[in-house]
Design a protein around this motif. Structure first.
Motif, PDB file in Angstrom:
ATOM      1  N   ALA A 117       1.008  -1.267  -0.125  1.00 34.91           N
ATOM      2  CA  ALA A 117       0.019   0.044   0.076  1.00 34.91           C
ATOM      3  C   ALA A 117       1.020   1.271  -0.001  1.00 34.91           C
ATOM      4  CB  ALA A 117      -0.954   0.079   1.193  1.00 34.91           C
ATOM      5  N   LEU A 118       0.667   2.219  -1.093  1.00 35.06           N
ATOM      6  CA  LEU A 118       1.496   3.505  -1.005  1.00 35.06           C
ATOM      7  C   LEU A 118       1.106   4.697  -0.760  1.00 35.06           C
ATOM      8  CD1 LEU A 118       2.828   2.427  -4.840  1.00 35.06           C
ATOM      9  CD2 LEU A 118       3.779   1.903  -2.587  1.00 35.06           C
ATOM     10  N   ARG A 119      -0.353   5.039  -1.230  1.00 36.27           N
ATOM     11  CA  ARG A 119      -0.548   6.598  -1.078  1.00 36.27           C
ATOM     12  C   ARG A 119      -1.531   6.658  -0.026  1.00 36.27           C
ATOM     13  NH1 ARG A 119      -0.198   9.218  -5.977  1.00 36.27           N
ATOM     14  NH2 ARG A 119      -1.363  10.916  -4.919  1.00 36.27           N
ATOM     15  N   VAL A 120      -1.280   7.038   1.017  1.00 32.91           N
ATOM     16  CA  VAL A 120      -1.992   7.625   2.194  1.00 32.91           C
ATOM     17  C   VAL A 120      -3.153   8.608   1.804  1.00 32.91           C
ATOM     18  CG1 VAL A 120      -0.745   9.459   3.178  1.00 32.91           C
ATOM     19  CG2 VAL A 120      -2.214   8.305   4.754  1.00 32.91           C
ATOM     20  N   ASP A 121      -2.839   9.543   0.938  1.00 29.91           N
ATOM     21  CA  ASP A 121      -3.808  10.577   0.292  1.00 29.91           C
ATOM     22  C   ASP A 121      -4.772   9.898  -0.286  1.00 29.91           C
ATOM     23  OD1 ASP A 121      -1.946  10.080  -1.658  1.00 29.91           O
ATOM     24  OD2 ASP A 121      -2.131  11.718  -2.680  1.00 29.91           O
ATOM     25  N   ILE A 122      -4.674   8.917  -1.067  1.00 31.63           N
ATOM     26  CA  ILE A 122      -5.797   8.151  -1.819  1.00 31.63           C
ATOM     27  C   ILE A 122      -6.482   7.131  -0.911  1.00 31.63           C
ATOM     28  CG2 ILE A 122      -6.139   6.537  -3.819  1.00 31.63           C
ATOM     29  CD1 ILE A 122      -3.792   8.047  -5.178  1.00 31.63           C
ATOM     30  N   PRO A 124      -6.417   6.588   2.658  1.00 30.09           N
ATOM     31  CA  PRO A 124      -5.701   6.900   4.006  1.00 30.09           C
ATOM     32  C   PRO A 124      -5.961   5.510   5.039  1.00 30.09           C
ATOM     33  CG  PRO A 124      -7.845   7.958   3.913  1.00 30.09           C
ATOM     34  CD  PRO A 124      -7.354   7.473   2.280  1.00 30.09           C
ATOM     35  N   GLN A 125      -7.107   4.793   4.788  1.00 36.07           N
ATOM     36  CA  GLN A 125      -7.424   3.445   5.754  1.00 36.07           C
ATOM     37  C   GLN A 125      -6.397   2.277   5.197  1.00 36.07           C
ATOM     38  OE1 GLN A 125      -8.825   3.807   8.678  1.00 36.07           O
ATOM     39  NE2 GLN A 125      -9.170   5.975   7.743  1.00 36.07           N
ATOM     40  N   GLY A 126      -5.720   2.482   4.096  1.00 32.57           N
ATOM     41  CA  GLY A 126      -4.880   1.361   3.519  1.00 32.57           C
ATOM     42  C   GLY A 126      -5.762   0.618   2.367  1.00 32.57           C
ATOM     43  N   ILE A 127      -5.196  -0.403   1.760  1.00 32.53           N
ATOM     44  CA  ILE A 127      -5.973  -1.234   0.854  1.00 32.53           C
ATOM     45  C   ILE A 127      -6.385  -2.530   1.327  1.00 32.53           C
ATOM     46  CG2 ILE A 127      -4.843   0.202  -1.031  1.00 32.53           C
ATOM     47  CD1 ILE A 127      -2.935  -2.251  -1.301  1.00 32.53           C
ATOM     48  N   SER A 128      -7.258  -3.054   0.698  1.00 33.64           N
ATOM     49  CA  SER A 128      -7.691  -4.480   0.918  1.00 33.64           C
ATOM     50  C   SER A 128      -7.085  -5.603  -0.117  1.00 33.64           C
ATOM     51  CB  SER A 128      -9.343  -4.477   0.878  1.00 33.64           C
ATOM     52  OG  SER A 128      -9.819  -5.891   1.015  1.00 33.64           O
ATOM     53  N   LYS A 164      -7.628  -8.962   3.716  1.00 33.60           N
ATOM     54  CA  LYS A 164      -6.904  -8.303   4.776  1.00 33.60           C
ATOM     55  C   LYS A 164      -6.713  -7.079   4.325  1.00 33.60           C
ATOM     56  CE  LYS A 164      -2.454  -8.927   6.784  1.00 33.60           C
ATOM     57  NZ  LYS A 164      -2.750  -8.846   8.117  1.00 33.60           N
ATOM     58  N   MET A 165      -6.592  -6.031   5.391  1.00 32.54           N
ATOM     59  CA  MET A 165      -6.207  -4.501   5.079  1.00 32.54           C
ATOM     60  C   MET A 165      -4.889  -4.497   5.292  1.00 32.54           C
ATOM     61  SD  MET A 165      -9.108  -2.929   4.380  1.00 32.54           S
ATOM     62  CE  MET A 165      -8.264  -1.307   4.327  1.00 32.54           C
ATOM     63  N   VAL A 166      -4.182  -3.689   4.423  1.00 29.59           N
ATOM     64  CA  VAL A 166      -2.773  -3.463   4.663  1.00 29.59           C
ATOM     65  C   VAL A 166      -2.709  -1.822   4.720  1.00 29.59           C
ATOM     66  CG1 VAL A 166      -0.475  -3.699   3.369  1.00 29.59           C
ATOM     67  CG2 VAL A 166      -2.245  -5.202   3.019  1.00 29.59           C
ATOM     68  N   ALA A 167      -1.991  -1.404   5.886  1.00 29.40           N
ATOM     69  CA  ALA A 167      -2.005  -0.003   5.983  1.00 29.40           C
ATOM     70  C   ALA A 167      -0.945   0.833   4.901  1.00 29.40           C
ATOM     71  CB  ALA A 167      -1.454   0.372   7.274  1.00 29.40           C
ATOM     72  N   PRO A 168      -1.273   2.033   4.949  1.00 30.89           N
ATOM     73  CA  PRO A 168      -0.223   2.575   3.769  1.00 30.89           C
ATOM     74  C   PRO A 168       1.194   2.459   4.249  1.00 30.89           C
ATOM     75  CG  PRO A 168      -2.038   4.110   4.136  1.00 30.89           C
ATOM     76  CD  PRO A 168      -2.259   2.977   5.173  1.00 30.89           C
ATOM     77  N   GLY A 169       2.285   2.201   3.316  1.00 33.01           N
ATOM     78  CA  GLY A 169       3.585   2.092   3.662  1.00 33.01           C
ATOM     79  C   GLY A 169       4.070   0.511   4.265  1.00 33.01           C
ATOM     80  N   ARG A 170       2.880  -0.234   3.961  1.00 31.77           N
ATOM     81  CA  ARG A 170       3.176  -1.781   4.523  1.00 31.77           C
ATOM     82  C   ARG A 170       3.020  -2.576   3.233  1.00 31.77           C
ATOM     83  NH1 ARG A 170       0.852  -2.127  10.772  1.00 31.77           N
ATOM     84  NH2 ARG A 170       1.909  -0.325  11.635  1.00 31.77           N
ATOM     85  N   CYS A 171       3.427  -3.837   3.602  1.00 30.55           N
ATOM     86  CA  CYS A 171       3.503  -4.650   2.437  1.00 30.55           C
ATOM     87  C   CYS A 171       3.046  -6.133   3.045  1.00 30.55           C
ATOM     88  CB  CYS A 171       4.668  -4.825   1.660  1.00 30.55           C
ATOM     89  SG  CYS A 171       5.516  -3.279   0.746  1.00 30.55           S
ATOM     90  N   VAL A 172       2.563  -6.695   2.211  1.00 25.88           N
ATOM     91  CA  VAL A 172       2.186  -8.649   2.393  1.00 25.88           C
ATOM     92  C   VAL A 172       2.841  -9.342   1.336  1.00 25.88           C
ATOM     93  CG1 VAL A 172       0.466  -9.952   2.649  1.00 25.88           C
ATOM     94  CG2 VAL A 172       0.078  -7.892   3.713  1.00 25.88           C
ATOM     95  N   ARG A 173       3.305 -10.209   1.563  1.00 18.29           N
ATOM     96  CA  ARG A 173       4.223 -11.145   0.518  1.00 18.29           C
ATOM     97  C   ARG A 173       3.725 -12.654   1.239  1.00 18.29           C
ATOM     98  NH1 ARG A 173      10.337 -11.299  -1.399  1.00 18.29           N
ATOM     99  NH2 ARG A 173      10.285 -13.236  -2.703  1.00 18.29           N
TER     100      ARG A 173
END
Length: 205
Positions: A117-122, A124-128, A164-173
């Protein structure tokens, strides 16, 4: 006669004095005379330091949907909220696990993927994320979705099954496992998250 000579000498001396005075007036300007003002020299303005252009991010390479990405290359989603990467494809994994049900000749195959997840402005809660958007693509244009069951023998760490929600600036592999035909390999891995107009693909060698 002596008086006449004295007067003439006196007059001559007076004329000499006047002539000397006249010469002196020509050498020195009188107080009221305006002297020629020196031509003003305008100093060339030193060039003001030009403002350095603000750094601009290097543009991402143009995405060509007709050319699959190489393994290890990342794809940034259109809105810039996330990027995804496929690292590897493995065929016939988890050999000690039960075979895919009702599919003779099928084996388990797996892909190693990562989403950040990259953009907190787009977002802010992260991506699913989930394994749902990831499919195997074959030469005949058929696609296979991730397995709906899991076994302990599947490759780990495992990519999330459900959302699963991934917060901005974090990754899942992790690894996603598929029931796949044992006698052929896919030609690509496709990632089709919701809202992405053209799903990127990674070439499977």
């Amino acid at each position: 006669m002596n008086h006449m000579t004295l007067r003439a000498g006196t007059a001559a001396l007076a004329l000499v004095a006047l002539a000397a005075a006249g010469c002196g007036d020509g050498d020195k300007p009188t107080a009221g005379a305006s002297s020629a003002a020196p031509t003003p020299t305008t100093a060339s303005p030193s060039p003001s330091p030009s403002a350095s252009p603000s750094p601009t991010a290097s543009p991402s390479p143009t995405f060509d949907p007709t050319v699959p990405l190489a393994m290890g290359k990342s794809f940034t989603t259109t809105e810039g909220a996330a990027h995804a990467t496929v690292y590897a494809y493995k065929h016939n994994v988890a050999r000690s696990a039960p075979r895919p049900d009702e599919q003779p000749g099928y084996v388990w195959a797996a892909i190693d993927v990562k989403v950040c997840a990259l953009r907190v402005d787009i977002a802010p809660q992260g991506i699913s994320i989930s394994n749902g958007p990831w499919t195997l693509v074959y030469a005949d244009d058929t696609q296979i979705e991730a397995s709906s069951v899991g076994y302990n023998q599947f490759p780990e760490p495992e990519y999330p099954f459900g959302e699963k929600m991934v917060a901005p600036g974090r990754c899942v592999r992790g690894w996603i496992t598929y029931p796949a035909p044992g006698n052929k390999r896919p030609v690509a891995v496709e990632y089709a998250p919701e809202g992405e107009p053209i799903a990127p693909r990674w070439a499977v060698k």
